[in-house]
Design a protein around this motif. Structure first.
Motif, short mmCIF file in Angstrom:
data_model
loop_
_atom_site.label_atom_id
_atom_site.label_comp_id
_atom_site.label_asym_id
_atom_site.label_seq_id
_atom_site.Cartn_x
_atom_site.Cartn_y
_atom_site.Cartn_z
N THR A 111 28.14 33.22 35.25
CA THR A 111 28.90 33.47 34.11
C THR A 111 28.38 35.32 34.18
O THR A 111 27.31 35.92 34.06
CB THR A 111 28.61 33.02 32.78
OG1 THR A 111 27.27 32.93 32.62
CG2 THR A 111 29.10 31.77 32.97
N LEU A 180 38.29 33.03 41.73
CA LEU A 180 36.97 32.52 41.48
C LEU A 180 36.17 32.53 42.80
O LEU A 180 35.13 33.14 42.35
CB LEU A 180 36.58 31.14 40.40
CG LEU A 180 37.39 31.39 38.80
CD1 LEU A 180 36.73 29.73 38.59
CD2 LEU A 180 36.64 31.95 37.57
N GLU A 317 36.39 37.39 35.69
CA GLU A 317 36.42 36.81 34.04
C GLU A 317 37.04 36.83 33.47
O GLU A 317 38.04 36.53 32.36
CB GLU A 317 34.91 36.78 33.25
CG GLU A 317 34.38 35.41 34.01
CD GLU A 317 32.44 35.93 33.26
OE1 GLU A 317 32.74 36.25 31.94
OE2 GLU A 317 31.93 35.21 33.24
N THR A 320 40.62 36.08 34.78
CA THR A 320 40.88 34.94 34.83
C THR A 320 41.59 34.56 33.25
O THR A 320 42.46 33.46 32.81
CB THR A 320 39.83 33.66 34.86
OG1 THR A 320 38.72 33.97 34.21
CG2 THR A 320 39.54 34.09 36.26
N GLN A 321 40.69 35.31 32.48
CA GLN A 321 41.12 35.40 30.99
C GLN A 321 42.84 36.14 30.13
O GLN A 321 43.37 35.63 29.86
CB GLN A 321 40.29 35.78 30.03
CG GLN A 321 39.29 35.41 29.13
CD GLN A 321 37.77 35.98 28.99
OE1 GLN A 321 38.14 37.38 28.42
NE2 GLN A 321 36.61 35.54 28.78
N VAL A 334 35.09 41.14 26.97
CA VAL A 334 34.46 40.62 27.97
C VAL A 334 33.33 40.87 27.71
O VAL A 334 32.26 39.69 27.94
CB VAL A 334 34.84 40.54 29.52
CG1 VAL A 334 33.91 39.22 30.28
CG2 VAL A 334 36.18 40.03 29.77
N SER A 338 30.50 38.24 26.64
CA SER A 338 29.35 38.00 27.08
C SER A 338 27.47 38.29 26.71
O SER A 338 26.36 37.50 26.71
CB SER A 338 29.60 38.78 28.37
OG SER A 338 30.35 37.86 28.75
#
Ligand SMILES: NC(=O)c1ccc[n+]([C@@H]2O[C@H](COP(=O)([O-])OP(=O)(O)OC[C@H]3O[C@@H](n4cnc5c(N)ncnc54)[C@H](O)[C@@H]3O)[C@@H](O)[C@H]2O)c1
Length: 373
Positions: A111, A180, A317, A320-321, A334, A338
């Motif tokens: 992540t 991913l 990330e 995909t969000q 993001v 994070s």
């Protein structure tokens, strides 16, 4: 920001952590490098480590289940972390804390939050942590960038990525396999070509009717980059016939011309102006290995130092969000989320103090980054 260098007359002694497909590729490259010596292979599964050790042909090569213990036992100078993404954070943290620099496989961590913790840990320990984005190391990609230099402002970067691998195993079952597991390469290459970081992304992912993947194996993403350029990724992992290169097929549109690159051969530019060939960065993981070793010996800044690399995972990330939420996602959102997660999860008070000292995530990442080649 400097990092600790190593005084060494001979080749650097390296332990490979993770004896899977990529661990094997790293072992072969280290064995083939005059600047490195493979001194051990670690894997959670002793038989995997033993099998790869035997395949290297080095008699009596040390193996173990704990990469750090093995590195200490073999007096290694550094670790190559080719474990699965979930193990990147724990193995790299343990190595840095033990005074060992790390060359890690992409992605930096599972992540962005873990990637930020690793950046802070690298600052705290003063050890080099570099992420190998092997597709950056391609002479033709460098040439494409050099050719762009004479064409004025770059406004549009687009890449088509169409492949049809039947991997079997985890990629066939995971959600978002293309975004991913693969797209980070092209996202990172776009950052390299543009010398720019992402601002926002709109992304859709989907699974073509005939797909053999459980998760979405195709995606379209449009990134706004700082400086105003747009980067478009158009890809599929289930498109047999006329496949593109694994590097993708690129069209880069600038103020005074266009560069085309098929991902393999020399790029072409129109107009075809003379250009400076630039520095040779080597090719594939051999290139990143060479740069890692040079950095450790002379303190030079490698590409893909953790601070400079985290933004490539942030692109994944955010994409995909965006696909999940059906809206444009700001990269700063993001990063903010994070950062909050990294603060909440950090158990090492000194790494936590480094994280808290950052004026902002972007500033911390950019003031310490130097991936201008
Ligand atoms: N750059 C590329 O082109 C490329 C290609 C494939 C994979 N990768 C990356 O390389 C990494 C490894 O991928 P792979 O395909 O080799 O995976 P793999 O599953 O084949 O191998 C990973 C190995 O790591 C071991 N492992 C897991 N946790 C460990 C730990 N804590 N300590 C020691 N060993 C541990 C596993 O037992 C396994 O043998 C991933 O980050 C992946 O994204 C990069």
């Amino acid at each position: 920001m400097s990092f600790r260098t190593i005084q060494s007359e001979g080749p650097l002694r390296l332990v490979v952590a993770g004896a899977g497909g990529m661990g094997g590729a790293w072992a072969r490259n280290i064995v083939g490098s005059p600047d490195a010596e493979l001194v051990g292979i670690a894997d959670l599964y002793p038989e995997a480590a033993a099998k790869l050790a035997a395949a290297t042909g080095i008699g009596g090569l040390a193996t173990g289940t704990d990469a750090i213990e093995l590195a200490q036992r073999t007096s290694a100078d550094a670790i190559v972390n080719a474990t699965i993404p979930e193990a990147h954070h724990p193995v790299t943290i343990a190595a840095l804390s033990a005074g060992l620099p790390v060359l890690g496989e992409k992605p930096v961590a599972a992540t962005v939050a873990e990637g930020l913790a690793l950046a802070a840990a690298a600052e705290h320990t003063g050890q080099l942590f570099m992420v190998s984005q092997n597709r950056r190391y391609h002479p033709a990609l460098h040439q494409a960038k050099q050719r762009l230099a004479g064409l004025g402002a770059v406004g549009i970067v687009s890449v088509d990525f169409f492949q049809s691998p039947h991997f079997g195993g985890f990629r066939d079952e995971m959600a978002s396999p293309l975004l991913l597991d693969m797209a980070i390469h092209q996202f990172d290459m776009a950052r390299y070509l543009l010398d720019a970081d992402p601002v926002s992304v709109s992304c859709e992912e989907y699974n073509p009717a005939w797909s053999w993947y459980a998760g979405d194996a195709a995606a379209n993403a449009v990134f706004a980059m700082d400086g105003g350029a747009r980067f478009t990724f158009n890809g599929s992992w289930c498109s047999p016939g006329h496949e593109t290169s694994w590097n993708g097929s690129w069209r880069i549109s600038a103020e005074r011309g266009t560069v085309l690159w098929d991902g393999e051969n020399d790029p072409s530019a129109a107009p075809d102006e003379p250009f400076e060939p630039g520095e040779d960065h080597g090719r594939d993981i051999g290139g990143s290995l060479r740069q890692f070793i040079a950095a450790l010996l002379d303190g030079s800044e490698p590409m893909g130092r953790v601070h400079a690399n985290v933004m490539s995972l942030a692109m994944v990330e955010a994409a995909t969000q965006s696909a999940a939420q059906g809206r444009r996602v700001a990269i700063d959102d993001v990063l903010d989320r994070s950062y909050a997660a990294a603060l909440a999860n950090e158990r090492d008070p000194e790494v936590l103090a480094v994280l808290k000292s950052w004026p902002s995530v972007r500033e911390a990442l950019s003031s310490k980054r130097s991936d201008s080649e």
